[in-house]
Motif scaffolding. Structure first.
Motif, short mmCIF file in Angstrom:
data_model
loop_
_atom_site.label_atom_id
_atom_site.label_comp_id
_atom_site.label_asym_id
_atom_site.label_seq_id
_atom_site.Cartn_x
_atom_site.Cartn_y
_atom_site.Cartn_z
N PHE A 52 17.87 4.13 2.33
CA PHE A 52 17.13 4.28 1.08
C PHE A 52 15.63 4.20 1.35
N ALA A 53 15.23 3.24 2.17
CA ALA A 53 13.81 3.07 2.48
C ALA A 53 13.25 4.28 3.21
N VAL A 54 13.99 4.83 4.15
CA VAL A 54 13.53 6.02 4.87
C VAL A 54 13.26 7.14 3.88
N MET A 55 14.18 7.35 2.96
CA MET A 55 13.98 8.41 1.96
C MET A 55 12.80 8.09 1.05
N ALA A 56 12.66 6.85 0.64
CA ALA A 56 11.55 6.47 -0.25
C ALA A 56 10.21 6.65 0.44
N TYR A 57 10.09 6.17 1.68
CA TYR A 57 8.81 6.28 2.39
C TYR A 57 8.51 7.72 2.79
N GLN A 58 9.53 8.50 3.11
CA GLN A 58 9.28 9.91 3.41
C GLN A 58 8.82 10.65 2.15
N THR A 59 9.40 10.30 1.01
CA THR A 59 8.98 10.90 -0.25
C THR A 59 7.53 10.54 -0.55
N LEU A 60 7.16 9.28 -0.30
CA LEU A 60 5.76 8.87 -0.49
C LEU A 60 4.84 9.63 0.46
N ALA A 61 5.26 9.82 1.69
CA ALA A 61 4.45 10.58 2.65
C ALA A 61 4.24 12.00 2.16
N GLU A 62 5.27 12.62 1.66
CA GLU A 62 5.16 13.99 1.14
C GLU A 62 4.28 14.03 -0.11
N TYR A 63 4.44 13.04 -0.96
CA TYR A 63 3.62 12.96 -2.17
C TYR A 63 2.14 12.90 -1.81
N TYR A 64 1.79 11.97 -0.91
CA TYR A 64 0.39 11.83 -0.54
C TYR A 64 -0.12 13.05 0.24
N SER A 65 0.74 13.65 1.00
CA SER A 65 0.36 14.87 1.71
C SER A 65 0.03 15.98 0.72
N SER A 66 0.82 16.09 -0.34
CA SER A 66 0.56 17.11 -1.35
C SER A 66 -0.74 16.86 -2.11
N LYS A 67 -1.16 15.60 -2.12
CA LYS A 67 -2.43 15.23 -2.76
C LYS A 67 -3.59 15.28 -1.76
N GLU A 68 -3.28 15.72 -0.54
CA GLU A 68 -4.26 15.80 0.55
C GLU A 68 -4.85 14.44 0.90
N ASP A 69 -4.05 13.39 0.70
CA ASP A 69 -4.41 12.04 1.08
C ASP A 69 -3.73 11.77 2.43
N LEU A 70 -4.36 12.24 3.49
CA LEU A 70 -3.74 12.18 4.80
C LEU A 70 -3.62 10.75 5.34
N GLN A 71 -4.49 9.87 4.92
CA GLN A 71 -4.41 8.48 5.37
C GLN A 71 -3.10 7.85 4.90
N ASN A 72 -2.80 7.95 3.61
CA ASN A 72 -1.56 7.39 3.10
C ASN A 72 -0.35 8.17 3.57
N ALA A 73 -0.45 9.47 3.70
CA ALA A 73 0.67 10.27 4.22
C ALA A 73 1.03 9.80 5.62
N THR A 74 0.04 9.58 6.45
CA THR A 74 0.27 9.11 7.82
C THR A 74 0.84 7.69 7.81
N LEU A 75 0.34 6.84 6.94
CA LEU A 75 0.83 5.47 6.83
C LEU A 75 2.32 5.45 6.53
N TYR A 76 2.76 6.24 5.54
CA TYR A 76 4.17 6.22 5.15
C TYR A 76 5.05 6.96 6.14
N ARG A 77 4.54 7.96 6.83
CA ARG A 77 5.32 8.58 7.92
C ARG A 77 5.54 7.57 9.04
N GLY A 78 4.53 6.76 9.30
CA GLY A 78 4.67 5.70 10.28
C GLY A 78 5.73 4.68 9.88
N ALA A 79 5.81 4.39 8.59
CA ALA A 79 6.83 3.46 8.09
C ALA A 79 8.22 4.02 8.35
N VAL A 80 8.39 5.31 8.13
CA VAL A 80 9.68 5.96 8.40
C VAL A 80 10.03 5.81 9.87
#
Length: 83
Positions: free
Chosen positions: A49-77
């Motif tokens: 569940f967490a992998v899916m949640a954090y990957q979704t957050l990474a994609e969300y932030y990536s779509s907002k061009e917030d690469l810092q948070n996208a990278t943070l949540y990809r790292g969590a995955v």
């Protein structure tokens, strides 16, 4: 979506800890999960569940061009998968 993300993050933090911290992911209690090779206690379904949640957050932030948070949540995955 921003409000939903803001509402969801505290729940993830309670179970897994702060994504950027050295303790991430937090081990689960002995009555909640079995031991892993690294000594932590993990539960496959909770981590899935967490992998899916954090990957979704990474994609969300990536779509907002917030690469810092996208990278943070990809790292969590990656850290969850490596446990």
């Amino acid at each position: 979506y921003a409000q939903r993300v803001a509402e969801a993050l505290p729940f993830l933090d309670v179970v897994y800890g702060q994504v950027g911290s050295a303790e991430f992911p937090l081990p689960l209690e002995s009555y909640e999960a079995g031991p892993c090779l690294n000594g932590q206690r993990r539960y496959l379904w909770t981590d899935a569940f967490a992998v899916m949640a954090y990957q979704t957050l990474a994609e969300y932030y990536s779509s907002k061009e917030d690469l810092q948070n996208a990278t943070l949540y990809r790292g969590a995955v990656e850290r969850l998968i490596a446990v």
